[in-house]
Design a protein around this motif. Structure first.
Motif, PDB file in Angstrom:
ATOM      1  N   THR A  75     -34.418  33.295-120.558  1.00 43.21           N
ATOM      2  CA  THR A  75     -35.298  32.104-121.111  1.00 43.21           C
ATOM      3  C   THR A  75     -35.377  31.387-120.131  1.00 43.21           C
ATOM      4  OG1 THR A  75     -34.211  32.217-123.419  1.00 43.21           O
ATOM      5  CG2 THR A  75     -35.092  30.317-122.827  1.00 43.21           C
ATOM      6  N   ILE A  76     -36.446  30.707-119.600  1.00 39.71           N
ATOM      7  CA  ILE A  76     -36.865  30.001-118.569  1.00 39.71           C
ATOM      8  C   ILE A  76     -37.265  28.818-119.104  1.00 39.71           C
ATOM      9  CG2 ILE A  76     -39.021  31.120-118.124  1.00 39.71           C
ATOM     10  CD1 ILE A  76     -38.680  30.472-115.227  1.00 39.71           C
ATOM     11  N   TYR A  77     -36.711  27.641-118.765  1.00 36.83           N
ATOM     12  CA  TYR A  77     -37.105  26.136-119.111  1.00 36.83           C
ATOM     13  C   TYR A  77     -37.796  25.807-117.973  1.00 36.83           C
ATOM     14  CZ  TYR A  77     -33.781  26.958-122.747  1.00 36.83           C
ATOM     15  OH  TYR A  77     -33.171  27.408-123.983  1.00 36.83           O
ATOM     16  N   THR A  78     -39.039  25.203-117.986  1.00 34.95           N
ATOM     17  CA  THR A  78     -39.998  24.824-116.829  1.00 34.95           C
ATOM     18  C   THR A  78     -40.605  23.343-117.056  1.00 34.95           C
ATOM     19  OG1 THR A  78     -41.868  25.919-117.934  1.00 34.95           O
ATOM     20  CG2 THR A  78     -40.565  27.268-116.605  1.00 34.95           C
ATOM     21  N   GLN A  79     -41.146  22.805-116.139  1.00 32.29           N
ATOM     22  CA  GLN A  79     -41.922  21.822-116.068  1.00 32.29           C
ATOM     23  C   GLN A  79     -43.176  22.249-115.616  1.00 32.29           C
ATOM     24  OE1 GLN A  79     -40.124  18.037-114.925  1.00 32.29           O
ATOM     25  NE2 GLN A  79     -38.161  18.947-115.456  1.00 32.29           N
ATOM     26  N   SER A  80     -44.357  21.738-116.107  1.00 36.49           N
ATOM     27  CA  SER A  80     -45.738  22.234-115.746  1.00 36.49           C
ATOM     28  C   SER A  80     -45.907  21.840-114.142  1.00 36.49           C
ATOM     29  CB  SER A  80     -46.774  21.879-116.677  1.00 36.49           C
ATOM     30  OG  SER A  80     -46.613  20.333-116.581  1.00 36.49           O
ATOM     31  N   SER A  81     -45.606  20.573-113.787  1.00 39.77           N
ATOM     32  CA  SER A  81     -45.942  20.041-112.587  1.00 39.77           C
ATOM     33  C   SER A  81     -44.906  20.472-111.476  1.00 39.77           C
ATOM     34  CB  SER A  81     -45.852  18.437-112.640  1.00 39.77           C
ATOM     35  OG  SER A  81     -44.514  18.154-112.947  1.00 39.77           O
ATOM     36  N   SER A 126     -43.460  23.072-108.739  1.00 43.56           N
ATOM     37  CA  SER A 126     -43.687  24.322-107.947  1.00 43.56           C
ATOM     38  C   SER A 126     -42.604  25.473-108.116  1.00 43.56           C
ATOM     39  CB  SER A 126     -44.110  24.152-106.583  1.00 43.56           C
ATOM     40  OG  SER A 126     -42.939  23.441-105.928  1.00 43.56           O
ATOM     41  N   SER A 127     -41.412  24.839-108.239  1.00 37.70           N
ATOM     42  CA  SER A 127     -40.279  25.809-108.188  1.00 37.70           C
ATOM     43  C   SER A 127     -40.480  26.763-109.618  1.00 37.70           C
ATOM     44  CB  SER A 127     -38.876  25.289-108.222  1.00 37.70           C
ATOM     45  OG  SER A 127     -38.659  24.554-106.933  1.00 37.70           O
ATOM     46  N   SER A 128     -40.696  26.061-110.627  1.00 36.50           N
ATOM     47  CA  SER A 128     -40.873  26.643-112.141  1.00 36.50           C
ATOM     48  C   SER A 128     -42.102  27.606-111.819  1.00 36.50           C
ATOM     49  CB  SER A 128     -41.401  25.742-113.170  1.00 36.50           C
ATOM     50  OG  SER A 128     -40.255  24.702-113.414  1.00 36.50           O
ATOM     51  N   ARG A 129     -43.055  27.289-111.293  1.00 38.35           N
ATOM     52  CA  ARG A 129     -44.302  28.287-111.000  1.00 38.35           C
ATOM     53  C   ARG A 129     -43.854  29.625-110.170  1.00 38.35           C
ATOM     54  NH1 ARG A 129     -46.963  23.426-110.475  1.00 38.35           N
ATOM     55  NH2 ARG A 129     -47.251  23.596-108.264  1.00 38.35           N
ATOM     56  N   HIS A 152     -39.165  37.750-120.507  1.00 40.06           N
ATOM     57  CA  HIS A 152     -38.767  36.228-120.509  1.00 40.06           C
ATOM     58  C   HIS A 152     -39.375  35.519-121.550  1.00 40.06           C
ATOM     59  CE1 HIS A 152     -41.961  36.397-117.631  1.00 40.06           C
ATOM     60  NE2 HIS A 152     -42.274  35.185-118.023  1.00 40.06           N
ATOM     61  N   THR A 153     -39.006  34.511-122.020  1.00 37.40           N
ATOM     62  CA  THR A 153     -39.448  33.442-122.704  1.00 37.40           C
ATOM     63  C   THR A 153     -39.629  32.097-121.868  1.00 37.40           C
ATOM     64  OG1 THR A 153     -38.728  34.591-124.808  1.00 37.40           O
ATOM     65  CG2 THR A 153     -39.261  32.290-125.011  1.00 37.40           C
ATOM     66  N   GLU A 154     -40.654  31.651-121.918  1.00 37.41           N
ATOM     67  CA  GLU A 154     -40.757  30.235-120.964  1.00 37.41           C
ATOM     68  C   GLU A 154     -41.001  29.041-122.512  1.00 37.41           C
ATOM     69  OE1 GLU A 154     -43.903  27.828-118.271  1.00 37.41           O
ATOM     70  OE2 GLU A 154     -44.483  29.776-119.321  1.00 37.41           O
ATOM     71  N   LYS A 155     -39.974  28.248-122.033  1.00 38.01           N
ATOM     72  CA  LYS A 155     -40.097  26.884-122.680  1.00 38.01           C
ATOM     73  C   LYS A 155     -40.348  25.898-121.728  1.00 38.01           C
ATOM     74  CE  LYS A 155     -37.832  24.618-126.486  1.00 38.01           C
ATOM     75  NZ  LYS A 155     -36.741  24.500-127.225  1.00 38.01           N
ATOM     76  N   ARG A 156     -41.596  24.974-121.960  1.00 34.13           N
ATOM     77  CA  ARG A 156     -41.848  23.745-121.300  1.00 34.13           C
ATOM     78  C   ARG A 156     -40.968  22.760-121.631  1.00 34.13           C
ATOM     79  NH1 ARG A 156     -47.963  24.292-118.951  1.00 34.13           N
ATOM     80  NH2 ARG A 156     -47.392  25.932-117.492  1.00 34.13           N
ATOM     81  N   ILE A 157     -40.118  22.117-120.892  1.00 37.75           N
ATOM     82  CA  ILE A 157     -39.299  21.145-121.569  1.00 37.75           C
ATOM     83  C   ILE A 157     -40.011  19.708-121.825  1.00 37.75           C
ATOM     84  CG2 ILE A 157     -37.404  22.134-121.090  1.00 37.75           C
ATOM     85  CD1 ILE A 157     -37.144  20.336-118.315  1.00 37.75           C
ATOM     86  N   LEU A 213     -31.847  31.321-117.742  1.00 34.82           N
ATOM     87  CA  LEU A 213     -30.645  32.020-118.201  1.00 34.82           C
ATOM     88  C   LEU A 213     -30.856  33.148-119.240  1.00 34.82           C
ATOM     89  CD1 LEU A 213     -29.936  30.783-121.480  1.00 34.82           C
ATOM     90  CD2 LEU A 213     -29.926  28.699-120.032  1.00 34.82           C
ATOM     91  N   ASP A 214     -29.697  33.843-119.115  1.00 40.43           N
ATOM     92  CA  ASP A 214     -29.687  34.906-120.219  1.00 40.43           C
ATOM     93  C   ASP A 214     -28.302  34.736-120.830  1.00 40.43           C
ATOM     94  OD1 ASP A 214     -27.657  36.010-118.437  1.00 40.43           O
ATOM     95  OD2 ASP A 214     -29.000  37.651-117.660  1.00 40.43           O
ATOM     96  N   GLU A 215     -27.930  35.901-121.368  1.00 44.30           N
ATOM     97  CA  GLU A 215     -26.562  35.826-122.042  1.00 44.30           C
ATOM     98  C   GLU A 215     -25.428  35.447-121.340  1.00 44.30           C
ATOM     99  OE1 GLU A 215     -28.636  38.586-122.313  1.00 44.30           O
ATOM    100  OE2 GLU A 215     -29.625  38.075-124.117  1.00 44.30           O
ATOM    101  N   LYS A 216     -25.704  35.810-120.108  1.00 36.15           N
ATOM    102  CA  LYS A 216     -24.343  35.683-119.131  1.00 36.15           C
ATOM    103  C   LYS A 216     -24.402  34.689-117.835  1.00 36.15           C
ATOM    104  CE  LYS A 216     -23.645  40.708-119.953  1.00 36.15           C
ATOM    105  NZ  LYS A 216     -23.440  41.958-119.328  1.00 36.15           N
TER     106      LYS A 216
END
Length: 133
Positions: free
Chosen positions: A4-10, A12-15, A28-33, A97-100
């Motif tokens: 799971t990746i928690y991102t912010q649209s603005s 650059s590290s998320s991109r 992966h599953t993306e979730k924009r916080i 993150l993942d399970e570990k």
């Protein structure tokens, strides 16, 4: 293994992190916080996986955080969670993150930990063979 990746649209590290996950075929599953705030369960899970607690996930240099003028050490988990709901940009991103494992921010070397162990072993073996030749 699910990442799971928690991102912010603005951000650059998320991109960069999303691009890396796609290039390496990591499911992966993306979730924009900023548009899908963390649930309390997600927030507690992230905190429980950190080594440095809030120091690792709160961007104390963000404008949102600076404008709040709060002492994180004095806040309960619930109060901190409520602040991140209202001001999601005070969270560092990406949070992967993942399970570990957990990684906060993008680091080209550290993100490789999300490649399955078998694949990493295969790549290492191939590199070792090249070095011998």
């Amino acid at each position: 293994m699910s990442v799971t990746i928690y991102t912010q649209s603005s951000c650059s590290s998320s991109r960069k992190a999303l691009k890396w996950l796609k290039e390496n075929n990591i499911a992966h599953t993306e979730k924009r916080i900023t548009s899908q705030p963390l649930t309390l369960a997600e927030f507690k899970n992230i905190l429980s996986m950190t080594e440095d607690g809030t120091d690792e996930i709160i961007a104390t240099n963000s404008n949102d955080f600076k404008n709040l003028d709060v002492d994180i050490e004095q806040l309960s988990i619930q109060e901190l969670y409520q602040l991140t709901q209202k001001y999601p940009r005070m969270l560092r991103s990406p949070i992967i993150l993942d399970e570990k494992r957990i990684q906060v921010g993008y680091n080209e070397m550290d993100i490789r930990r999300f490649i399955p162990r078998k694949v990493r072993a295969f790549e290492l073996n191939a590199l070792q063979k090249l070095a011998v030749e």
